[in-house]
Write an enzyme that holds these catalytic residues in place. Structure first.
Site, PDB file in Angstrom:
ATOM      1  CG  HIS A   1      24.495 -59.848 -33.788  1.00 49.50           C
ATOM      2  ND1 HIS A   1      22.819 -59.716 -32.994  1.00 49.50           N
ATOM      3  CD2 HIS A   1      24.860 -59.612 -34.176  1.00 49.50           C
ATOM      4  CE1 HIS A   1      22.511 -59.620 -34.585  1.00 49.50           C
ATOM      5  NE2 HIS A   1      24.127 -60.149 -35.036  1.00 49.50           N
TER       6      HIS A   1
ATOM      7  CB  CYS B   1      26.257 -65.511 -45.131  1.00 48.44           C
ATOM      8  SG  CYS B   1      26.618 -63.931 -44.834  1.00 48.44           S
TER       9      CYS B   1
ATOM     10  CB  CYS C   1      12.433 -62.867 -44.433  1.00 46.77           C
ATOM     11  SG  CYS C   1      13.925 -63.046 -43.857  1.00 46.77           S
TER      12      CYS C   1
ATOM     13  CG  ASN D   1      15.192 -68.098 -33.064  1.00 50.91           C
ATOM     14  OD1 ASN D   1      14.467 -68.213 -32.669  1.00 50.91           O
ATOM     15  ND2 ASN D   1      15.478 -67.295 -34.870  1.00 50.91           N
TER      16      ASN D   1
ATOM     17  CB  CYS E   1      16.298 -64.561 -36.904  1.00 52.04           C
ATOM     18  SG  CYS E   1      15.006 -63.172 -37.147  1.00 52.04           S
TER      19      CYS E   1
ATOM     20  CB  CYS F   1      24.120 -67.060 -38.160  1.00 51.40           C
ATOM     21  SG  CYS F   1      23.287 -66.683 -40.169  1.00 51.40           S
TER      22      CYS F   1
ATOM     23  CB  SER G   1      23.523 -57.860 -37.307  1.00 53.12           C
ATOM     24  OG  SER G   1      22.203 -58.137 -38.010  1.00 53.12           O
TER      25      SER G   1
ATOM     26  CB  CYS H   1      27.320 -64.120 -37.861  1.00 51.47           C
ATOM     27  SG  CYS H   1      27.371 -62.691 -38.344  1.00 51.47           S
TER      28      CYS H   1
ATOM     29  CD  GLU I   1      15.323 -72.054 -45.502  1.00 47.76           C
ATOM     30  OE1 GLU I   1      14.425 -72.778 -45.316  1.00 47.76           O
ATOM     31  OE2 GLU I   1      15.480 -71.533 -44.614  1.00 47.76           O
TER      32      GLU I   1
HETATM   33  N1  SAH Z   1      23.381 -60.879 -43.337  1.00 46.86           N
HETATM   34  C1  SAH Z   1      22.512 -59.386 -42.846  1.00 46.86           C
HETATM   35  C2  SAH Z   1      20.926 -60.135 -42.967  1.00 46.86           C
HETATM   36  C3  SAH Z   1      20.679 -61.654 -42.854  1.00 46.86           C
HETATM   37  S1  SAH Z   1      20.580 -61.646 -41.066  1.00 46.86           S
HETATM   38  C4  SAH Z   1      22.349 -58.992 -41.389  1.00 46.86           C
HETATM   39  O1  SAH Z   1      23.434 -60.089 -40.860  1.00 46.86           O
HETATM   40  O2  SAH Z   1      22.471 -58.226 -40.277  1.00 46.86           O
HETATM   41  C5  SAH Z   1      19.081 -61.285 -40.166  1.00 46.86           C
HETATM   42  C6  SAH Z   1      19.103 -60.591 -38.537  1.00 46.86           C
HETATM   43  O3  SAH Z   1      19.604 -62.796 -38.537  1.00 46.86           O
HETATM   44  C7  SAH Z   1      20.468 -60.680 -38.656  1.00 46.86           C
HETATM   45  O4  SAH Z   1      19.590 -59.610 -37.313  1.00 46.86           O
HETATM   46  C8  SAH Z   1      21.212 -61.591 -37.641  1.00 46.86           C
HETATM   47  O5  SAH Z   1      22.252 -61.438 -37.025  1.00 46.86           O
HETATM   48  C9  SAH Z   1      19.969 -62.876 -36.720  1.00 46.86           C
HETATM   49  N2  SAH Z   1      20.279 -64.157 -36.840  1.00 46.86           N
HETATM   50  C10 SAH Z   1      21.312 -64.547 -37.526  1.00 46.86           C
HETATM   51  N3  SAH Z   1      20.935 -66.071 -36.766  1.00 46.86           N
HETATM   52  C11 SAH Z   1      19.888 -66.274 -35.928  1.00 46.86           C
HETATM   53  C12 SAH Z   1      19.677 -67.302 -34.731  1.00 46.86           C
HETATM   54  N4  SAH Z   1      20.070 -68.287 -35.165  1.00 46.86           N
HETATM   55  N5  SAH Z   1      19.158 -66.448 -33.646  1.00 46.86           N
HETATM   56  C13 SAH Z   1      18.607 -65.203 -34.082  1.00 46.86           C
HETATM   57  N6  SAH Z   1      18.852 -63.839 -35.384  1.00 46.86           N
HETATM   58  C14 SAH Z   1      19.714 -64.188 -36.173  1.00 46.86           C
HETATM   59 FE1  SF4 Z   2      25.950 -63.761 -43.419  1.00 45.60          FE
HETATM   60 FE2  SF4 Z   2      23.814 -62.238 -41.722  1.00 45.60          FE
HETATM   61 FE3  SF4 Z   2      23.840 -64.810 -40.563  1.00 45.60          FE
HETATM   62 FE4  SF4 Z   2      25.650 -63.231 -40.585  1.00 45.60          FE
HETATM   63  S1  SF4 Z   2      24.035 -63.437 -39.238  1.00 45.60           S
HETATM   64  S2  SF4 Z   2      26.528 -65.454 -41.231  1.00 45.60           S
HETATM   65  S3  SF4 Z   2      26.113 -61.431 -41.848  1.00 45.60           S
HETATM   66  S4  SF4 Z   2      23.923 -64.377 -42.919  1.00 45.60           S
END
Ligand code: SAH
Ligand code: SF4
Length: 381
Positions: free
Chosen positions: A222, A110, A103, A305, A348, A117, A220, A114, A90
Site C-alpha cells: 500500500h 482486526c 475468501c 472500496n 475487499c 479498511c 499488503s 488500516c 463474513e
Molecule cells: N489482514 C490481511 C488480510 C485481510 S484484508 C491483510 O491486510 O492483508 C485483504 C485485502 O483487502 C488487503 O490487501 C487489504 O489491504 C485490502 N483492503 C482492505 N480494505 C480495503 C478497501 N476498503 N478497499 C480495497 N481493498 C481493501
Molecule cells: Fe486488518 Fe487487513 Fe483490514 Fe489492515 S487491511 S485492518 S490488517 S484486515
C-alpha cells in the site's frame, strides 16, 4: 464438546488415540467430515458403533449459525456467520470461469487498524478458533456442491484466500491447523499454490509460516515508503518496510510460488502518483533507500472500496492504469483486481459484518487526514 473441525489430521489422530482408537480410524473420520461433509456420526457407516457413540457423547461437527446469505449479480455469495458474543464474520465465494475462490476470515474485527479498511475501523473483538476458520470452508464447499449439483468428488472451491476479516498472522496458532486441513489430501486437498495467506506484514510470523506451513503469500504493501505506510498500515511502525522486504525475500526460499504478491490499494491522491509507482519499482528491485533486497513479486492493484468513515476516495481508472504501466515498464507483472460482489458489500475491505465495536478505533481513525508525502524527500531518508 470438542469441535472436530478444528483438528488437522495429526490432531484428530491424537484425539482418537485418546479414545483408544487407531490412526486409520481418525483418517476415516477426517474423510467423512471434510470430504463428504458429514456431521452426523450415525451416518459414518464404516466406523464401529462403539466409536460412533463415543464421538456422539464427546464431540461435534457443526456449522456456524448463518445470519445471512446474499448473492450478488455476478454470482458472488457472501455469508455472514454468527460467532457468538455479538460478533459476526463474513465469508465470500467468488466464482470465476476457471476456478472457485473462497475468501475466509481469521478474526472478528482486526487490531491492525488500516485506515482504508472497514474491518480495521471496527477494532478487534477476538481471534477465531481453528474450527471457526475451517467451518467457513466446510460449510461453503458442501453447500455449493449441493447447489451446483456437482458430481461426487468434484470440488466447488479450489482456491482459498485468507483475505476476509482479520489479520491471519495475528492468529497464527489457530491459522496453521486450519491451513493444514485445507491442504490435506484426506480433507480438501488444495494445492499450496492455491491457498494464500494475506498479511499486513507481521514479520516474525512470516518467518514462522515459511517453516511451519509454506503457502502462497500476499503482502499488503500500500505504500512505497515508511512515512506513508506508517500512516496507512500502523503495523509498519513495528515492522518497517526494510525488514518486511527481507522477510519476503527469505519466504521465497520455501514458498510454493516463486514470487510474493504485493497488494496495493489505490487511494486517490494518497499513494497513487507516478512518483509512488517509480519509488515502488525501485524498492522491490533493491534500489531504494529502505532495502537493498530484491524481491521477486507481482503487484495486484486493488481499486479502493470506499466506505463513509474512511474519508478516502478511489483512484480514477486512468490513474490506476498509469500506475500499472510504470510498474510493468519496470518489468513487474501487475494486475488490477476486478471488484466483485460490491452490490452486496462483499468487495475487499467492505466486510464490516456486525462486529460490536469495543475499542477506540473509530475515534483514532477520525483523526487528521493522511498527509501526502513528497516522494523526493522520502528518498533522501
Ligand atoms: N489482514 C490481511 C488480510 C485481510 S484484508 C491483510 O491486510 O492483508 C485483504 C485485502 O483487502 C488487503 O490487501 C487489504 O489491504 C485490502 N483492503 C482492505 N480494505 C480495503 C478497501 N476498503 N478497499 C480495497 N481493498 C481493501
Ligand atoms: Fe486488518 Fe487487513 Fe483490514 Fe489492515 S487491511 S485492518 S490488517 S484486515
Amino acid at each position: 464438546m470438542v469441535h472436530l473441525l478444528g483438528f488437522d489430521l495429526d490432531g484428530l489422530v491424537a484425539y482418537c488415540e485418546g479414545l483408544g482408537e487407531k490412526r486409520y480410524r481418525a483418517v476415516q473420520l477426517y474423510r467423512w467430515i471434510h470430504q463428504k461433509g458429514a456431521s452426523d456420526f450415525g451416518e459414518m457407516s464404516d466406523l464401529a458403533k462403539s466409536l460412533r457413540s463415543k464421538l456422539a457423547e464427546h464431540a461435534q461437527v457443526c456449522a456456524l449459525p448463518v445470519l445471512s446469505e446474499k448473492v450478488a449479480a455476478d454470482g458472488t455469495i457472501k455469508w455472514l456467520f454468527d460467532v457468538g458474543g455479538g460478533n459476526a464474520v463474513e465469508t465470500v465465494y467468488i466464482p470465476e470461469a476457471d476456478r472457485g475462490t473462497l475468501c475466509i476470515s481469521s478474526q472478528a474485527g482486526c487490531a491492525v487498524g488500516c485506515r482504508f479498511c472497514s474491518t480495521g475501523h471496527q477494532g478487534f473483538s477476538r481471534n477465531l478458533e481453528s474450527f471457526e476458520i475451517v467451518a467457513q470452508l466446510w460449510f461453503a464447499e458442501h453447500r455449493l456442491r449441493e447447489r451446483l449439483h456437482l458430481p461426487d468428488g468434484q470440488r466447488a472451491i479450489d482456491n482459498v484466500v485468507m483475505m476476509g476479516m482479520g489479520e491471519p498472522l495475528q492468529n497464527y496458532a489457530a491459522l496453521v491447523p486450519a491451513l493444514r486441513t485445507m491442504l490435506d489430501d484426506h480433507a480438501y486437498g488444495l494445492s499450496r499454490r492455491r491457498v494464500t495467506v494475506s498479511t499486513s506484514g507481521v514479520v516474525p510470523m512470516i518467518d514462522r509460516l515459511r517453516e511451519d506451513c509454506p503457502v502462497a503469500l500476499a503482502v499488503s504493501l500500500h505504500a512505497p515508503n515508511d512515512v506513508l505506510r506508517d500512516d496507512l498500515v500502523p503495523l509498519n511502525r513495528k515492522y518497517p518496510i526494510g525488514v518486511l522486504m527481507q522477510a519476503c525475500a527469505n519466504y521465497l526460499s520455501a514458498a510454493p510460488r516463486d514470487f510474493i504478491t504485493f497488494e496495493y490499494c489505490m487511494l486517490d491522491g494518497v499513494n497513487d502518483t507516478p512518483a509512488h509507482a517509480q519509488e515502488l519499482a525501485r524498492l522491490v528491485a533493491g534500489r531504494g533507500p529502505l532495502s537493498d533486497v530484491r524481491v521477486s513479486c507481482k503487484f495486484n492493484l486493488i481499486p479502493f472500496n470506499p466506505f463513509p468513515a474512511s474519508g478516502l476516495h478511489r483512484s480514477a481508472p486512468d490513474r490506476v492504469q498509469a500506475f500499472a504501466g510504470i510498474l510493468q515498464a519496470a518489468g513487474i507483472v501487475t494486475t488490477v483486481r476486478r471488484t466483485r460482489g460490491d452490490d452486496i458489500d462483499a468487495a475487499c475491505g467492505q466486510l464490516a459484518g456486525e462486529v460490536q465495536d469495543r475499542t477506540d478505533a473509530p475515534r483514532r481513525m477520525a483523526r487528521t487526514p493522511i498527509p501526502i508525502q513528497p516522494v523526493a524527500q522520502e528518498n533522501a531518508r
